[in-house]
Design a protein around this motif. Structure first.
Motif, PDB file in Angstrom:
ATOM      1  N   ILE A  17       5.628   9.040   4.009  1.00 16.97           N
ATOM      2  CA  ILE A  17       6.421   7.843   4.286  1.00 16.97           C
ATOM      3  C   ILE A  17       7.205   8.047   5.574  1.00 16.97           C
ATOM      4  O   ILE A  17       7.926   9.030   5.733  1.00 16.97           O
ATOM      5  N   ASP A  18       7.057   7.121   6.481  1.00 20.72           N
ATOM      6  CA  ASP A  18       7.790   7.141   7.739  1.00 20.72           C
ATOM      7  C   ASP A  18       9.213   6.663   7.470  1.00 20.72           C
ATOM      8  O   ASP A  18       9.413   5.558   6.948  1.00 20.72           O
ATOM      9  N   ASP A  19      10.202   7.482   7.805  1.00 24.25           N
ATOM     10  CA  ASP A  19      11.599   7.123   7.560  1.00 24.25           C
ATOM     11  C   ASP A  19      12.028   5.877   8.318  1.00 24.25           C
ATOM     12  O   ASP A  19      12.853   5.107   7.841  1.00 24.25           O
ATOM     13  N   ALA A  20      11.469   5.666   9.493  1.00 21.78           N
ATOM     14  CA  ALA A  20      11.869   4.530  10.322  1.00 21.78           C
ATOM     15  C   ALA A  20      11.353   3.200   9.793  1.00 21.78           C
ATOM     16  O   ALA A  20      12.020   2.176   9.923  1.00 21.78           O
ATOM     17  N   THR A  21      10.165   3.205   9.204  1.00 20.00           N
ATOM     18  CA  THR A  21       9.561   1.946   8.759  1.00 20.00           C
ATOM     19  C   THR A  21       9.559   1.774   7.246  1.00 20.00           C
ATOM     20  O   THR A  21       9.431   0.658   6.753  1.00 20.00           O
ATOM     21  N   GLY A  22       9.620   2.891   6.506  1.00 16.04           N
ATOM     22  CA  GLY A  22       9.510   2.816   5.051  1.00 16.04           C
ATOM     23  C   GLY A  22       8.077   2.631   4.588  1.00 16.04           C
ATOM     24  O   GLY A  22       7.823   2.331   3.428  1.00 16.04           O
ATOM     25  N   LEU A  23       7.125   2.831   5.492  1.00 16.29           N
ATOM     26  CA  LEU A  23       5.709   2.647   5.178  1.00 16.29           C
ATOM     27  C   LEU A  23       4.983   3.979   5.204  1.00 16.29           C
ATOM     28  O   LEU A  23       5.339   4.881   5.966  1.00 16.29           O
ATOM     29  N   CYS A  24       3.930   4.065   4.409  1.00 15.52           N
ATOM     30  CA  CYS A  24       3.055   5.232   4.460  1.00 15.52           C
ATOM     31  C   CYS A  24       2.353   5.234   5.816  1.00 15.52           C
ATOM     32  O   CYS A  24       1.827   4.200   6.248  1.00 15.52           O
ATOM     33  N   VAL A  25       2.349   6.380   6.486  1.00 12.48           N
ATOM     34  CA  VAL A  25       1.710   6.445   7.805  1.00 12.48           C
ATOM     35  C   VAL A  25       0.194   6.344   7.710  1.00 12.48           C
ATOM     36  O   VAL A  25      -0.472   6.015   8.688  1.00 12.48           O
ATOM     37  N   GLY A  26      -0.375   6.602   6.541  1.00 14.40           N
ATOM     38  CA  GLY A  26      -1.820   6.516   6.369  1.00 14.40           C
ATOM     39  C   GLY A  26      -2.306   5.117   6.045  1.00 14.40           C
ATOM     40  O   GLY A  26      -3.212   4.601   6.692  1.00 14.40           O
ATOM     41  N   CYS A  27      -1.682   4.480   5.047  1.00 15.52           N
ATOM     42  CA  CYS A  27      -2.213   3.194   4.563  1.00 15.52           C
ATOM     43  C   CYS A  27      -1.303   2.003   4.840  1.00 15.52           C
ATOM     44  O   CYS A  27      -1.672   0.864   4.551  1.00 15.52           O
ATOM     45  N   ARG A  79       1.363   1.048   3.337  1.00 21.67           N
ATOM     46  CA  ARG A  79       1.942   0.420   2.152  1.00 21.67           C
ATOM     47  C   ARG A  79       3.361   0.936   1.936  1.00 21.67           C
ATOM     48  O   ARG A  79       3.714   2.030   2.353  1.00 21.67           O
ATOM     49  N   THR A  80       4.169   0.119   1.242  1.00 21.76           N
ATOM     50  CA  THR A  80       5.500   0.550   0.824  1.00 21.76           C
ATOM     51  C   THR A  80       5.360   1.449  -0.396  1.00 21.76           C
ATOM     52  O   THR A  80       4.314   1.462  -1.061  1.00 21.76           O
ATOM     53  N   LEU A  81       6.418   2.168  -0.717  1.00 23.32           N
ATOM     54  CA  LEU A  81       6.404   2.985  -1.937  1.00 23.32           C
ATOM     55  C   LEU A  81       6.176   2.115  -3.169  1.00 23.32           C
ATOM     56  O   LEU A  81       5.457   2.513  -4.087  1.00 23.32           O
ATOM     57  N   ASP A  82       6.785   0.935  -3.208  1.00 22.91           N
ATOM     58  CA  ASP A  82       6.592   0.030  -4.345  1.00 22.91           C
ATOM     59  C   ASP A  82       5.138  -0.397  -4.482  1.00 22.91           C
ATOM     60  O   ASP A  82       4.596  -0.454  -5.587  1.00 22.91           O
ATOM     61  N   GLU A  83       4.490  -0.697  -3.365  1.00 20.38           N
ATOM     62  CA  GLU A  83       3.078  -1.090  -3.402  1.00 20.38           C
ATOM     63  C   GLU A  83       2.196   0.066  -3.871  1.00 20.38           C
ATOM     64  O   GLU A  83       1.265  -0.144  -4.652  1.00 20.38           O
ATOM     65  N   ILE A  84       2.504   1.264  -3.403  1.00 25.44           N
ATOM     66  CA  ILE A  84       1.729   2.437  -3.811  1.00 25.44           C
ATOM     67  C   ILE A  84       1.888   2.676  -5.306  1.00 25.44           C
ATOM     68  O   ILE A  84       0.908   2.884  -6.027  1.00 25.44           O
ATOM     69  N   ALA A  85       3.129   2.635  -5.793  1.00 31.09           N
ATOM     70  CA  ALA A  85       3.401   2.900  -7.206  1.00 31.09           C
ATOM     71  C   ALA A  85       2.778   1.855  -8.120  1.00 31.09           C
ATOM     72  O   ALA A  85       2.309   2.179  -9.213  1.00 31.09           O
ATOM     73  N   ARG A 144      13.861  -1.522  11.825  1.00 31.46           N
ATOM     74  CA  ARG A 144      12.966  -1.752  10.698  1.00 31.46           C
ATOM     75  C   ARG A 144      12.784  -3.239  10.428  1.00 31.46           C
ATOM     76  O   ARG A 144      13.733  -3.981  10.374  1.00 31.46           O
ATOM     77  N   ARG A 145      11.553  -3.663  10.267  1.00 31.19           N
ATOM     78  CA  ARG A 145      11.264  -5.028   9.845  1.00 31.19           C
ATOM     79  C   ARG A 145      11.264  -5.033   8.331  1.00 31.19           C
ATOM     80  O   ARG A 145      10.692  -4.163   7.705  1.00 31.19           O
ATOM     81  N   LYS A 146      11.919  -6.016   7.737  1.00 29.82           N
ATOM     82  CA  LYS A 146      11.971  -6.085   6.281  1.00 29.82           C
ATOM     83  C   LYS A 146      10.566  -6.316   5.743  1.00 29.82           C
ATOM     84  O   LYS A 146       9.826  -7.158   6.222  1.00 29.82           O
ATOM     85  N   VAL A 147      10.194  -5.556   4.730  1.00 30.03           N
ATOM     86  CA  VAL A 147       8.869  -5.618   4.146  1.00 30.03           C
ATOM     87  C   VAL A 147       9.000  -6.207   2.744  1.00 30.03           C
ATOM     88  O   VAL A 147       9.895  -5.833   1.985  1.00 30.03           O
ATOM     89  N   ASN A 148       8.122  -7.142   2.398  1.00 31.63           N
ATOM     90  CA  ASN A 148       8.144  -7.718   1.053  1.00 31.63           C
ATOM     91  C   ASN A 148       7.863  -6.641   0.027  1.00 31.63           C
ATOM     92  O   ASN A 148       6.940  -5.862   0.168  1.00 31.63           O
ATOM     93  N   ARG A 149       8.647  -6.634  -1.010  1.00 29.71           N
ATOM     94  CA  ARG A 149       8.461  -5.692  -2.101  1.00 29.71           C
ATOM     95  C   ARG A 149       7.856  -6.439  -3.269  1.00 29.71           C
ATOM     96  O   ARG A 149       8.096  -7.606  -3.473  1.00 29.71           O
ATOM     97  N   LEU A 150       7.051  -5.752  -4.061  1.00 24.28           N
ATOM     98  CA  LEU A 150       6.419  -6.367  -5.239  1.00 24.28           C
ATOM     99  C   LEU A 150       7.405  -6.513  -6.347  1.00 24.28           C
ATOM    100  O   LEU A 150       8.312  -5.821  -6.529  1.00 24.28           O
TER     101      LEU A 150
END
Length: 75
Positions: A18-28, A30-36, A69-75
């Motif tokens: 997870i990239d600290d600056a974006t909150g997104l996985c650097v590979g895919c 996705r947010t942590l919520d999306e991954i979980a 950081r751009r706000k990312v929609n959470r599930l």
């Protein structure tokens, strides 16, 4: 008899950090919520995640290392 569509594949590419600056996985991207939630999502919700990933890849979207950081929609 109608044949079911193939399952929606996971966007995971086994580069899981997870990239600290974006909150997104650097590979895919996705947010942590999306991954979980992935294993519990139905195919429509999985397609929504894929659409969000496409938007994140679009020109001008959040990139690794962005300080604002751009706000990312959470599930």
């Amino acid at each position: 008899m109608k044949e079911s569509a193939a399952p929606v594949p996971s966007p995971c590419i086994s580069v899981c950090r997870i990239d600290d600056a974006t909150g997104l996985c650097v590979g895919c991207l996705r947010t942590l919520d999306e991954i979980a939630a992935w294993s519990m999502l139905d195919d429509d919700a999985r397609r929504d995640v894929w659409r969000a990933i496409g938007e994140r890849r679009a020109p001008g979207a959040v990139r690794r290392g962005d300080r604002n950081r751009r706000k990312v929609n959470r599930l």
